[in-house]
Design a protein around this motif. Structure first.
Motif, PDB file in Angstrom:
ATOM      1  N   THR A  16      18.752   4.495  43.173  1.00 33.93           N
ATOM      2  CA  THR A  16      18.199   3.976  41.914  1.00 33.93           C
ATOM      3  C   THR A  16      18.616   4.831  40.723  1.00 33.93           C
ATOM      4  N   SER A  17      18.541   6.157  40.877  1.00 28.98           N
ATOM      5  CA  SER A  17      18.934   7.032  39.770  1.00 28.98           C
ATOM      6  C   SER A  17      20.414   6.859  39.456  1.00 28.98           C
ATOM      7  N   TRP A  18      21.212   6.758  40.487  1.00 27.06           N
ATOM      8  CA  TRP A  18      22.655   6.581  40.294  1.00 27.06           C
ATOM      9  C   TRP A  18      22.912   5.288  39.527  1.00 27.06           C
ATOM     10  N   ILE A  19      22.323   4.188  39.996  1.00 32.81           N
ATOM     11  CA  ILE A  19      22.554   2.899  39.333  1.00 32.81           C
ATOM     12  C   ILE A  19      22.100   2.959  37.878  1.00 32.81           C
ATOM     13  N   ALA A  20      20.901   3.482  37.649  1.00 33.08           N
ATOM     14  CA  ALA A  20      20.351   3.490  36.293  1.00 33.08           C
ATOM     15  C   ALA A  20      21.220   4.300  35.346  1.00 33.08           C
ATOM     16  N   LEU A  21      21.619   5.483  35.782  1.00 35.16           N
ATOM     17  CA  LEU A  21      22.402   6.343  34.895  1.00 35.16           C
ATOM     18  C   LEU A  21      23.797   5.786  34.688  1.00 35.16           C
TER      19      LEU A  21
END
Lengths: 261, 277
Positions: free
Chosen positions: A213-218
């Protein structure tokens, strides 16, 4: 007509793969930048606050209600078989194995992921990122990596909080309202939940979801078109892609973890 | 300097035979520019001619298709990442929007490059920040957040930040656009006085003819990816080229047409009832 369709398919495929490539490259840069965050814990703490602490409320309230509903539904079904004493096992197992990691990750993507994408996208649109590059400060290290680490570390903690509050909510409804024996609720749970199989596997899931999730969001923020429309689309993509990835990965992880026994 | 009998001026930045395109559109076509050390050089031209792109090429944020950019003896696009970052520490850039970090106060914004790149104690950073803010006249605004600043103030804070590390040169991207007359006057004065007192080299990208000619030592006029004219402000003003005359005087019609290319007006009107547009 057919040629055009094939051409369209080709260009779509090509652009998806180049995006995947950019995303992977971005992830590698972020991971290598993460090392340089360690000597500056202040950067990480600030982000842990805005990504993690500010998600507390939504996670707590959702966890409470999910636990209460589980308590109700579980009681109705289990009491048919006269097995309402095992309510605690049912509530805890569903939360720790599935609902805790999955629902909290979905909420996290909606609450914190979208905020991260919008923040990074707007920083890009207002030239803050390229301004930083011009000041010889690597925006990946200074902006992206601390946020990535914060998301990655907050996710398991939020999932644990979700499950804990959920178990308490189940107990409130089960033994408080419906009259399941309190001691049975807890002792059955203690006897039938396995630390390795249930808790550790649940934590592994939430670590994976936090990472993705963090990867996708950033990445969506960093890769967004720097206009108001571009940022709004990127924010939508973050929520949609995170939801798909979380649910898809959950299936795969469940099959791997709980398949044998 | 004198090599083989040819007098060379001391250029801090030179752009040699540079070509750059975005997609199919050629932005620069084999242009060469020189920026003399200690001087203010302006790049002027209509909007959309890639003036900002040129600054990004000089700073190594974009890569040219052909040609090279030499800054202080180094070929920017051949530098390794660490070397490029070291070079950038000596280049200040003022973005059109200011590009201040919106989650920090004015003080922290100016302190940002110092905190990132030096190990100075906070007490010394404080003195430096106050000195830089004093230079742009906004020492009293140090506790404000960027969203509380007017456009002109934001640009002055960004200028204070750009000089925080005592750079050798500053690049200004449209410093005068959208400013009221007073802010404009302040900025014109600041750019000139900082250039002289800090011994800087300045590159200004602008289309504000009047303000820019007032402080520039040398001007390049760029249009359609080429250098159309160059010289001191005096030479530009007296240029014989009709294009330059139109640009300098801001005439609505001339070599640059008022109308976007279209088919004949009468034809277009008379075809109203027909099916084609």
């Amino acid at each position: 007509m057919v040629i055009e369709f094939i051409r369209y398919l080709g260009s779509r495929t090509r652009s998806s793969f180049t995006k995947l490539g950019r995303g992977t490259f971005f992830l590698l840069q972020t991971l290598s930048g993460s090392l340089s965050v360690l000597p500056r814990p202040r950067l990480l703490l600030n982000q842990m606050y805005s990504v993690g602490v500010l998600s507390f409320l939504i996670i707590t309230i959702s966890g409470l209600f999910v636990g209460m509903v589980l308590g109700l539904q579980g009681y109705y079904i289990l009491s048919d078989f006269g097995a309402e004493e095992t309510l605690g096992v049912m509530v805890a197992a569903s939360l720790v194995r599935e609902l805790g990691p999955v629902v909290s990750a979905l909420l996290f993507a909606g609450r914190a992921g979208s905020a991260l994408t919008a923040e990074i996208g707007l920083m890009k649109a207002t030239e803050q990122l390229s301004g930083m590059e011009m000041m010889a400060v690597d925006p990946i290290r200074r902006i992206i990596s601390p946020r990535f680490l914060a998301g990655f570390l907050s996710m398991p903690l939020l999932a644990a909080l979700f499950s804990t509050i959920g178990i308490l909510g189940g107990q409130m409804v089960g033994s408080g309202l419906l009259g399941v024996d309190d001691g049975a609720y807890w002792s059955q749970m203690q006897a039938n939940l396995d630390f390795q199989d249930d808790i550790v596997n649940g934590v592994i899931k939430s670590v994976v979801f936090g990472f993705v999730t963090s990867w996708i969001a950033l990445f969506e923020g960093y890769d967004s078109i720097p206009t108001s429309e571009g940022v709004s689309r990127a924010t939508t993509r973050t929520v949609v892609n995170s939801a798909f990835s979380i649910l898809g990965l959950d299936f795969i992880l469940t099959a791997l973890m709980f398949g044998d026994d | 300097m004198n090599i083989n009998g040819v007098a060379l001026q001391d250029n801090l930045v030179s752009v040699n035979h540079l070509s750059f395109s975005r997609g199919d559109k050629k932005i620069f076509d084999d242009i060469s520019l020189n920026f003399e050390r200690g001087k203010i050089t302006a790049i002027m031209g209509p909007s959309g001619t890639g003036k900002t792109t040129l600054l990004k090429l000089i700073a190594g944020q974009l890569y040219p298709d052909q040609g090279s950019v030499i800054v202080d003896g180094k070929n920017v696009h051949r530098l390794r990442r660490a070397e490029l970052y070291n070079l950038r520490k000596r280049i200040g850039m003022l973005f059109q929007s200011g590009a201040l970090l919106t989650d920090m106060t004015v003080y922290d914004n100016v302190a940002f490059p110092l905190r990132e790149h030096t190990q100075l104690p906070e007490s010394m950073i404080r003195s430096l920040v106050l000195m830089k803010l004093q230079a742009v006249g906004l020492r009293g605004a140090r506790q404000l957040m960027p969203n509380e600043l007017s456009g002109g103030m934001a640009r002055r804070i960004a200028l204070a930040r750009a000089i925080a590390l005592d750079p050798m040169m500053i690049m200004y991207d449209e410093p005068f656009t959208g400013q009221d007359p007073i802010s404009m006057g302040v900025l014109v004065h600041l750019i000139k006085s900082l250039n002289n007192t800090l011994n800087l080299t300045s590159i200004i990208v602008s289309h504000d003819v009047h303000e820019t000619s007032a402080i520039a030592d040398y001007i390049y006029l760029i249009s359609d990816g080429r250098v159309v004219d160059q010289g001191t402000p005096e030479q530009i003003k007296n240029s014989s080229s009709p294009w330059v005359a139109q640009f300098i005087n801001g005439a609505a019609d001339g070599p640059v047409h008022f109308h976007y290319p279209a088919r004949d007006y009468v034809d277009d009107l008379l075809s109203a009832g027909k099916r084609y547009h």
